[in-house]
Design a protein around this motif. Structure first.
Motif, PDB file in Angstrom:
ATOM      1  N   ASP A  74      -5.855   3.747  -1.595  1.00  0.00           N
ATOM      2  CA  ASP A  74      -4.527   3.599  -0.991  1.00  0.00           C
ATOM      3  C   ASP A  74      -4.159   4.925  -0.333  1.00  0.00           C
ATOM      4  OD1 ASP A  74      -1.978   2.900  -0.267  1.00  0.00           O
ATOM      5  OD2 ASP A  74      -1.187   2.711  -2.305  1.00  0.00           O
ATOM      6  N   ILE A  75      -4.094   4.913   0.996  1.00  0.00           N
ATOM      7  CA  ILE A  75      -3.899   6.134   1.790  1.00  0.00           C
ATOM      8  C   ILE A  75      -2.415   6.338   2.053  1.00  0.00           C
ATOM      9  CG2 ILE A  75      -4.509   7.291   3.944  1.00  0.00           C
ATOM     10  CD1 ILE A  75      -6.732   4.864   3.978  1.00  0.00           C
ATOM     11  N   CYS A  88      -0.065   6.930  -0.349  1.00  0.00           N
ATOM     12  CA  CYS A  88       0.468   5.972  -1.331  1.00  0.00           C
ATOM     13  C   CYS A  88       1.923   6.207  -1.682  1.00  0.00           C
ATOM     14  CB  CYS A  88      -0.379   5.994  -2.592  1.00  0.00           C
ATOM     15  SG  CYS A  88      -0.282   7.554  -3.531  1.00  0.00           S
ATOM     16  N   ASP A 108      -1.919  11.099  -1.565  1.00  0.00           N
ATOM     17  CA  ASP A 108      -0.738  11.448  -0.777  1.00  0.00           C
ATOM     18  C   ASP A 108      -0.631  12.966  -0.745  1.00  0.00           C
ATOM     19  OD1 ASP A 108       1.811   9.610   0.189  1.00  0.00           O
ATOM     20  OD2 ASP A 108       2.395  11.681  -0.204  1.00  0.00           O
ATOM     21  N   SER A 114      -3.224   0.944   3.605  1.00  0.00           N
ATOM     22  CA  SER A 114      -2.162   1.919   3.827  1.00  0.00           C
ATOM     23  C   SER A 114      -0.942   1.217   4.400  1.00  0.00           C
ATOM     24  CB  SER A 114      -2.615   3.014   4.793  1.00  0.00           C
ATOM     25  OG  SER A 114      -1.573   3.975   4.969  1.00  0.00           O
ATOM     26  N   GLY A 146       1.144   4.708   6.224  1.00  0.00           N
ATOM     27  CA  GLY A 146       0.683   6.025   5.822  1.00  0.00           C
ATOM     28  C   GLY A 146      -0.381   6.646   6.703  1.00  0.00           C
ATOM     29  N   THR A 147      -0.828   5.944   7.767  1.00  0.00           N
ATOM     30  CA  THR A 147      -1.927   6.479   8.577  1.00  0.00           C
ATOM     31  C   THR A 147      -1.481   6.928   9.967  1.00  0.00           C
ATOM     32  OG1 THR A 147      -2.475   4.265   9.419  1.00  0.00           O
ATOM     33  CG2 THR A 147      -3.604   4.992   7.413  1.00  0.00           C
ATOM     34  N   VAL A 149      -4.189  -1.773   7.357  1.00  0.00           N
ATOM     35  CA  VAL A 149      -3.073  -0.837   7.467  1.00  0.00           C
ATOM     36  C   VAL A 149      -1.884  -1.517   8.128  1.00  0.00           C
ATOM     37  CG1 VAL A 149      -4.619   1.159   7.555  1.00  0.00           C
ATOM     38  CG2 VAL A 149      -3.821   0.141   9.678  1.00  0.00           C
TER      39      VAL A 149
END
Length: 289
Positions: free
Chosen positions: A60-61, A63, A85, A128, A131-132, A157
């Protein structure tokens, strides 16, 4: 000023570390409920796209406070989920929530996903939720994330569609700009709308080694609070809002905040203050060969 934790980051992400491991991360940790509930209407669509399996290893990118990490962990009881994170405060919150939920298959790590040495082919799925969009070098970041996926591993994502489809942002900026002509960042600059144009995902992800890139548009109301007062307090104290307000004189600031409150009041509905919004659910896959 608080000193951020000394973790390795790509130079292009140094400003992001200062923000997310500083006041921005502190704000979003304190406003955990509003942030997660604001995206509540996208939660099921995101999970459906992710299609987490019981034995999946999930990355989880970005997060944050860990809601998507917990969701994935609950769906993968025989698997394991790593949330990464830049924010110390948000990761602390995520650890607390995972413990409260009794989830023993969650790991949380402060790291820059653009350069962190993930275990090669160590994950079945990378996800994600917003978050990207802030990576300094998007191709390098997704290449690194791709190396962490097994052959055939999937990427899912959630990113924002354009400003024209997100009334919450147009109204916020329209009010707090206070008549100023604000510069428009380049469309591929790190920021919330860096993937608004589907062509960017179709360019960046194949360049990073992904295939089968697809986008699904989803529209849903975005919730900012149960009342006008609560939503106005949240929207007017976000880091972006503070940035827009800081150079205004007293009269202009007063007018800008009054305009924002008028907008918030106009969007009060039965469930609270809601604005129209739209996202892309982007999916892709690592080649099997």
């Amino acid at each position: 000023m608080r000193t951020t934790h000394a973790i390795p980051v790509d130079p292009t992400n140094a400003d992001a570390l200062r923000a997310w491991d500083g006041s921005d991360g502190d704000f979003w940790a304190e406003e955990e409920y509003v942030f997660d509930h604001s995206l509540h209407h996208y939660r099921q669509a995101f999970l459906d796209a992710a299609d987490v399996q019981p034995g999946d290893r999930v990355l989880d990118i970005g997060c944050g406070n860990g809601q998507t990490t917990r969701d994935a962990a609950a769906l993968a009881p025989r698997g394991r989920v790593l949330g990464v994170d830049l924010s110390t405060r948000m990761l602390d919150r995520a650890r607390r929530r995972a413990a409260e939920a009794g989830l023993s298959n969650v790991d949380l790590l402060q790291a820059d996903a653009q350069i962190h040495p993930f275990t090669p082919a160590g994950f079945d799925l990378a996800v994600s939720r917003t978050g990207t969009m802030f990576f300094g070098d998007a191709v390098a970041a997704f290449t690194n994330i791709g190396r962490a996926l097994r052959p055939g591993g999937r990427l899912v994502v959630l990113v924002w569609q354009g400003v024209e489809r997100n009334e919450w942002f147009r109204e916020l900026v329209g009010a707090l700009a206070a008549g100023r002509d604000l510069p428009t960042p380049p469309p591929d600059a790190p920021g919330p709308f860096s993937y608004a144009d589907p062509a960017r995902s179709h360019a960046v992800l194949p360049a990073a080694g992904f295939e089968d890139v697809a986008l699904e548009g989803v529209e849903a109301p975005m919730w900012f609070g149960p009342s006008v007062e609560a939503a106005f307090r949240f929207l007017s104290t976000m880091g972006f809002s503070r940035f827009l307000l800081k150079d205004l004189d007293e009269d202009a600031r007063h007018r800008a905040l009054a305009d924002l409150r008028t907008s918030v009041d106009a969007h009060l509905a039965d469930e609270g203050v809601v604005y129209p919004s739209a996202v892309w659910l982007v999916t892709a896959r690592r080649p099997t060969g």
